[in-house]
Design an enzyme around this catalytic site. Structure first.
Site, short mmCIF file in Angstrom:
data_model
loop_
_atom_site.label_atom_id
_atom_site.label_comp_id
_atom_site.label_asym_id
_atom_site.label_seq_id
_atom_site.Cartn_x
_atom_site.Cartn_y
_atom_site.Cartn_z
N SER A 2 55.29 -7.09 83.53
CA SER A 2 54.71 -6.07 82.68
C SER A 2 53.23 -6.37 82.51
CB SER A 2 55.39 -6.08 81.29
OG SER A 2 54.68 -5.27 80.37
N TYR A 52 59.08 -10.59 73.81
CA TYR A 52 59.14 -9.89 75.10
C TYR A 52 57.89 -10.18 75.92
CZ TYR A 52 58.99 -6.03 78.46
OH TYR A 52 58.90 -5.28 79.63
#
Length: 254
Positions: free
Chosen positions: A138, A151
């Protein structure tokens, strides 16, 4: 990466980026096997894509990873591409008490699981032509989003691991790729209707074009500015990014 004629295993293939990527690769003439925790979801994807296959896998469960890896090698001996895509994203409270279950589940699913699965398949992949190990990380690996600190940290850890693994496998014939999406309209964080997020079909179209090149990092244009962030000035961008995004996420008004 060669875009056709592969046998590809994709985790998290029942929805979101995983499903869309699996379908795009399936249309290109690859043998695609998807994995996920929910059989009904996998069956729906396979029914919509004749010729695709599926296997139930919980990447957070070491026994499940070991069983499925052995099954893949036996059932699909031509397997040459592994795409570690499964992941979970939940809001957390880095400024307070962390929920221990959320912490363990996120770290195990997003970081430990891909490492275990890759370790179980890497010796097999070393024997194959055009072998690829890919990880979906990401842009939050480079610019952490404060309300999803755990995360973001798992994606940063995965990026670091990719760099090491790529170096160690450079003479093996196995390429190690990193796909680092920006904010995309998926079910993660209920982002399907988020206007600021990139439409999923546009992301997949651009990703496939980049995936077909010789790059090691698969970045769409929307991701490049955040990928370029690490360096002496990173704190200003991180702080500005979170000043903008934190109120939006915490209000749910996106």
């Amino acid at each position: 990466m060669k875009l056709s004629g592969n046998t590809i295993f994709i985790t998290g293939g029942g929805s979101g980026i995983g499903r869309a990527l699996a379908e795009a690769l399936h249309r290109r003439g690859n043998r695609v096997i998807i994995a996920g925790r929910r059989r009904a979801q996998l069956d729906e994807v396979v029914a919509a894509n004749p010729g695709m296959a599926s296997v139930v896998l919980d990447v957070a469960d070491a026994a499940s990873v070991k069983r499925v890896a052995a099954q893949l090698i036996a059932d699909y001996p031509e397997l040459n591409v592994l795409i570690n895509n499964a992941g979970i994203m939940l809001p957390d409270e880095a400024d307070g008490a962390l929920d221990d279950t959320l912490l363990e589940n996120t770290v195990t699913t997003n970081f430990v699981g891909p490492l275990r699965l890759t370790a179980a398949l890497v010796e097999h992949l070393k024997t194959k032509q055009d072998a690829v190990i890919a990880y979906t990380t990401s842009v939050l690996a480079f610019v952490p989003l404060a309300p999803t600190a755990v995360y973001s940290a798992t994606k940063a850890a995965l990026h670091s691991y990719v760099l090491s693994q790529r170096f160690l496998l450079k003479e093996s014939g196995v390429r190690v790729l990193e796909i680092a999406p920006p904010w995309v309209r998926t079910d993660l964080m209920n982002s399907r209707e988020a206007e600021a997020a990139m439409p999923l079909d546009a992301f997949i179209e651009e990703t496939m074009a980049v995936l077909g090149t010789d790059t090691d990092e698969v970045l769409v244009e929307n991701a490049k500015a955040l990928r370029a962030n690490p360096g002496v000035g990173e704190h200003d961008l991180v702080n500005g990014f979170n000043a903008q995004m934190t109120p939006i996420l915490r209000s749910g008004a996106y």
